[in-house]
Scaffold this motif. Structure first.
Motif, PDB file in Angstrom:
ATOM      1  N   CYS A 276       0.817  -1.212   0.000  1.00 23.59           N
ATOM      2  CA  CYS A 276       0.000   0.000   0.000  1.00 23.59           C
ATOM      3  C   CYS A 276       0.854   1.266   0.000  1.00 23.59           C
ATOM      4  N   CYS A 277       2.009   1.226   0.665  1.00 25.88           N
ATOM      5  CA  CYS A 277       2.876   2.409   0.708  1.00 25.88           C
ATOM      6  C   CYS A 277       3.394   2.751  -0.685  1.00 25.88           C
ATOM      7  N   LYS A 278       3.705   1.719  -1.455  1.00 26.50           N
ATOM      8  CA  LYS A 278       4.200   1.964  -2.816  1.00 26.50           C
ATOM      9  C   LYS A 278       3.094   2.532  -3.695  1.00 26.50           C
ATOM     10  N   VAL A 279       1.904   1.950  -3.569  1.00 25.84           N
ATOM     11  CA  VAL A 279       0.800   2.364  -4.424  1.00 25.84           C
ATOM     12  C   VAL A 279       0.255   3.730  -4.037  1.00 25.84           C
ATOM     13  N   CYS A 280       0.133   3.974  -2.722  1.00 26.12           N
ATOM     14  CA  CYS A 280      -0.569   5.176  -2.248  1.00 26.12           C
ATOM     15  C   CYS A 280       0.352   6.333  -1.861  1.00 26.12           C
ATOM     16  N   LYS A 281       1.619   6.053  -1.582  1.00 24.29           N
ATOM     17  CA  LYS A 281       2.517   7.122  -1.145  1.00 24.29           C
ATOM     18  C   LYS A 281       3.610   7.434  -2.159  1.00 24.29           C
TER      19      LYS A 281
ATOM     20  N   THR B 276      -6.477 -19.308 -12.274  1.00 18.75           N
ATOM     21  CA  THR B 276      -5.705 -19.020 -13.479  1.00 18.75           C
ATOM     22  C   THR B 276      -4.441 -18.265 -13.089  1.00 18.75           C
ATOM     23  N   PHE B 277      -3.314 -18.656 -13.692  1.00 15.13           N
ATOM     24  CA  PHE B 277      -2.040 -18.053 -13.289  1.00 15.13           C
ATOM     25  C   PHE B 277      -1.978 -16.567 -13.639  1.00 15.13           C
ATOM     26  N   GLU B 278      -1.547 -15.769 -12.643  1.00 14.31           N
ATOM     27  CA  GLU B 278      -1.299 -14.334 -12.819  1.00 14.31           C
ATOM     28  C   GLU B 278      -0.170 -13.938 -11.887  1.00 14.31           C
ATOM     29  N   ILE B 279       0.613 -12.977 -12.307  1.00 11.36           N
ATOM     30  CA  ILE B 279       1.623 -12.405 -11.411  1.00 11.36           C
ATOM     31  C   ILE B 279       1.579 -10.886 -11.553  1.00 11.36           C
ATOM     32  N   GLU B 280       1.367 -10.194 -10.452  1.00 16.64           N
ATOM     33  CA  GLU B 280       1.200  -8.744 -10.455  1.00 16.64           C
ATOM     34  C   GLU B 280       2.260  -8.121  -9.550  1.00 16.64           C
ATOM     35  N   VAL B 281       3.143  -7.321 -10.129  1.00 15.94           N
ATOM     36  CA  VAL B 281       4.220  -6.678  -9.374  1.00 15.94           C
ATOM     37  C   VAL B 281       3.671  -5.452  -8.639  1.00 15.94           C
ATOM     38  N   VAL B 282       4.124  -5.275  -7.401  1.00 16.16           N
ATOM     39  CA  VAL B 282       3.693  -4.131  -6.585  1.00 16.16           C
ATOM     40  C   VAL B 282       4.723  -3.018  -6.681  1.00 16.16           C
ATOM     41  N   GLY B 283       4.444  -1.990  -7.467  1.00 15.20           N
ATOM     42  CA  GLY B 283       5.221  -0.753  -7.436  1.00 15.20           C
ATOM     43  C   GLY B 283       6.687  -0.830  -7.774  1.00 15.20           C
ATOM     44  N   GLY B 284       7.181  -1.912  -8.367  1.00 17.13           N
ATOM     45  CA  GLY B 284       8.588  -1.964  -8.754  1.00 17.13           C
ATOM     46  C   GLY B 284       9.498  -2.383  -7.624  1.00 17.13           C
ATOM     47  N   ILE B 285      10.787  -2.200  -7.838  1.00 16.99           N
ATOM     48  CA  ILE B 285      11.794  -2.594  -6.852  1.00 16.99           C
ATOM     49  C   ILE B 285      12.048  -1.441  -5.896  1.00 16.99           C
ATOM     50  N   SER B 286      12.323  -1.774  -4.628  1.00 16.32           N
ATOM     51  CA  SER B 286      12.518  -0.705  -3.648  1.00 16.32           C
ATOM     52  C   SER B 286      13.544  -1.121  -2.601  1.00 16.32           C
TER      53      SER B 286
END
Length: 767
Positions: A437-442, A616-626
């Motif tokens: 959430c910090c990556k997405v919202c901040k 069903t296979f899915e992969i969703e990255v959160v905000g990149g590398i940090s």
């Protein structure tokens, strides 16, 4: 007037009014506390756990400084925190001063009231002592009245010092000594109060409940179990697991009960009972008889600490205004040093042309920094910026806007809108160890400010260099080292690892919460009203790092917000066959549960293992590398369509694998870093460098794609030189014989099309 408002609450009612309120609600409180909730252990069992915990605990002072006395009772008598298997930062300034003459806490050595020197009062680390808020004072009053039938503290200045614990846990400081510990119990989802030795002696002077009188004995009592034969009287309002006040001849102190007062009465039917007439249940008196040997008899309670010392409350009860006056000189010095820090850095030649911002969260620390910046930069334009995550308290948003308008400070508000609610279905509830959430919202909003995508365009090429990064703007921030051990080493200024173009300045990094609050009241600053409503911090209202005690206040203050989030959590848990108790007791706040929560789950009989479902296979990255707080870099993602058990049987080609099915976690250690895959689909990859973290994540994603798209063709079996791969029921299995040569991956048809199956991965990783 703010100073008066700070302590205006029902606490100021007379003791008689408090007792009447207590008498009418005490029976309901006892019923609630006595109920054996579904899945929970009986009170007798929990009492044994409480005593066992006491035996396992150590003094909060693990260094020499904590062995010093802070009043009649030495700190080693207050055992509140467990030993940690690691060495953490130790604060040198883990104390405040106390003026014994004026009966006041001092932030500096000299008292501005009498001119005398204060006595050192050592604190449990991180030693971020603060003023007790009106709501916290009401909670303390309720606990004292419901347990002991009295509140001897009246209108005295009360300080709280945050210490390690399950949830909200604070030492209660009064008159320069530790009166006890107020804690929020996750098992009961309610508060409890544990007196210290001094606190027990003060309570005994007027207590009307939870008292146990022992027969005079020559036996050593401290830390010992007591049998029925040694008990002369036992209050009827005692419940198993309660802290009780203990007397034995000229000795006095406290202990923990193993049984209920009613059970004690039932076991001694021939003993007459007496009522105190105050709403407290009858006290059972026992005839004098020889005490049994320690090896015989029924254990009734465990004595924690008793001695023959005398403790009295101070005759003086100064108010907050007097306290501020006594600390004014030190507050002025603190303010001057902070102003000089701001001016000194902002005025450097390389930074003179850069924009200046105050990072304003609506909290107490950023409030003080905003006021200090106004004083420091009278001739320099600056703005406040507020990151509105979309899940801020409405009180915080209103306060931030109103205050900046009142102070005439330009405010840049960066809003994430509905980003959290749009992403939470993909990633599940955020956790302390999975804060997507910090990556997405901040960070996304902070990045907009940096690159000029938001409301304020900032210079790029005109910035200056620091440690290889272009500094585009300066930010004055309210972080303090005493807030937590993770912030203990912050410097006067640092570049932001998440937003490299930002140079952060920390002018109050050495301040404690007490100094922050005294400054606010001295300056007459308006502050966020949530602090008076039971919140120690005022961040996002559903933050997993918030305390359960604070989250329970959301239900009271904003029932509609609480209902929305709770509905989501219950539906999320139901899909994974997790119980409502899992949600109620806050287990959702971790992906990898710490020992204290695993222990609590065991005691309450709550399963913490999510049931996996085919998707069903899915992969969703959160905000990149940090960057990681502990060092290195990490990538977080949500994965669907991969069963944890399947991954455990296959992922050996990455590195040494440990599968803890009971914890719902798969751990892979490789030469380049670690991979953690959780039963709820969360994936966390970490390494020492950004490049290694990216490569390890890609390799992990590639193997997950292989597993999800496997056709059972057997080509990998033939390619393996050590016969480590087998196909079982159409799925590949890799044994520990794997030498990680990579030939199976190279031969797999699926991996040839990895870029097409998972398109845009570099873009998602922001590399």
């Amino acid at each position: 007037m703010i100073l008066n408002h700070f302590f205006e609450s029902p606490v100021r009612a007379s003791m008689q009014q408090k007792k009447e309120k207590y008498q009418t609600s005490n029976s309901q409180k006892q019923k609630r506390n006595g109920s054996n909730r579904k899945g929970q252990q009986p009170r007798e069992k929990r009492a044994e756990h409480k005593v066992r915990d006491f035996k396992e605990k150590v003094s909060p002072g693990r260094n020499a400084s904590h062995k010093r006395s802070s009043g009649p009772e030495k700190r080693s008598d207050m055992a509140f925190s467990k030993k940690k298997p690691y060495t953490r930062f130790e604060y040198e300034d883990d104390y405040i001063y106390w003026c014994r003459k004026c009966n006041l806490p001092l932030t500096g050595e000299e008292c501005g009231g009498c001119g005398g020197k204060g006595e050192i009062l050592h604190l449990t680390q991180p030693a971020d002592v603060r003023l007790c808020s009106p709501y916290e004072r009401e909670v303390l009053t309720e606990q004292l009245l419901s347990a002991f039938g009295c509140d001897p503290l009246g209108d005295r200045l009360v300080l709280l010092n945050k210490i390690p614990g399950e949830d909200k846990t604070d030492e209660v400081l009064v008159d320069g000594f530790i009166f006890g510990v107020l804690r929020f119990e996750l098992s009961e989802m309610d508060y409890s109060f544990e007196p210290s030795l001094q606190g027990a002696k003060i309570l005994l002077k007027s207590a009307e409940g939870r008292k146990v009188k022992l027969k005079k004995t020559n036996r050593h009592l401290n830390g010992k179990n007591v049998e029925a034969g040694l008990i002369e009287s036992f209050a009827g309002n005692i419940k198993a697991g309660d802290f009780v006040l203990v007397t034995a001849g000229n000795l006095s102190g406290y202990g923990v009960s193993y049984i209920d007062g009613t059970d004690f009465a039932a076991r001694n039917p021939e003993k007459p009972g007496t009522s105190s007439g105050t709403g407290v249940q009858p006290e059972v008196r026992v005839k004098a008889e020889p005490a049994p040997s320690p090896e015989t008899g029924t254990k009734i309670l465990r004595v924690r600490k008793v001695d023959n010392s005398e403790v009295f409350l101070h005759p003086k009860t100064p108010d907050l205004r007097v306290c501020i006056e006594a600390n004014k000189k030190h507050l002025q010095a603190l303010g001057k040093n902070a102003i000089n820090t701001i001016r000194g850095i902002v005025s450097r030649n390389e930074y003179r042309e850069l924009p200046v911002y105050v990072s304003f969260s609506g909290g107490k620390d950023s409030l003080v920094v905003l006021d200090l910046t106004r004083a420091a930069l009278k001739q320099r334009e600056f703005k406040a910026f507020f990151l509105n995550t979309g899940i801020e308290f409405p009180e915080t948003v209103k306060f931030a806007r109103d205050l900046c308008r009142e102070m005439k400070v330009p405010l840049e508000e960066m809003s994430s809108g509905s980003a959290f609610w749009e992403q939470v279905e993909k990633f599940g509830p955020p956790a302390k160890d999975f804060r997507w959430c910090c990556k997405v919202c901040k960070l996304a909003s902070a990045g907009d400010l940096e690159t000029g995508k938001g409301a304020c365009a900032l210079p790029g090429e005109e910035g200056r260099q620091k440690n290889g990064n272009t500094i585009a703007y300066l930010t004055i921030d309210g972080k303090r080292k005493h807030e937590s051990f993770s912030r203990a080493r912050i410097a006067a200024s640092e570049t932001n690892p998440f937003v490299p173009a930002q140079l952060n300045i920390f002018p109050i990094r050495d301040w404690r919460a007490l100094e922050v609050w005294l400054y606010i009241h001295w300056r007459g600053l308006s502050y966020n009203p949530l602090y008076d409503q039971g919140f120690e911090r005022v961040g996002c209202w559903l933050c997993p790092s918030a305390l359960a005690a604070e989250y329970s206040r959301v239900k009271v203050l904003h029932p509609e917000m609480h209902a929305r989030w709770n509905t989501f959590l219950l539906e999320w848990a139901k899909k994974r066959r997790l119980s409502e108790k899992f949600v109620e007791h806050g287990f959702w706040r971790w992906k990898e549960l710490p020992p204290k929560m695993l222990k609590l789950a065991e005691e309450l009989g709550i399963s913490v293992l999510a049931e996996e479902k085919a998707e069903t296979f899915e992969i969703e990255v959160v905000g990149g590398i940090s960057p990681c707080k502990a060092g290195g870099f990490s990538v977080e993602a949500g994965v669907k369509g991969i069963r944890e058990k399947e991954a455990a049987d296959f992922i050996n080609m990455l590195g040494k694998t440990v599968y803890a099915e009971e914890l719902g976690m798969l751990l892979v250690r490789t030469k380049n870093g670690t991979v953690k895959f959780f039963s709820n689909g969360n994936l966390l990859v970490s390494s020492e460098t950004k490049e290694k973290a990216v490569n390890l994540f890609k390799e992990t994603a590639k193997q997950f794609v292989r597993l999800s798209r496997c056709t059972g063709c057997g080509i990998c079996e033939k390619a393996c030189p050590v016969d480590a791969i087998t196909i079982k029921e159409g799925k590949p299995h890799v044994s520990e014989a794997c030498i990680r040569c990579g030939k199976c991956t190279d031969s797999c048809v699926v991996t040839r099309y990895f870029e097409k199956i998972v398109p845009g991965l570099d873009e998602k990783l922001k590399v």
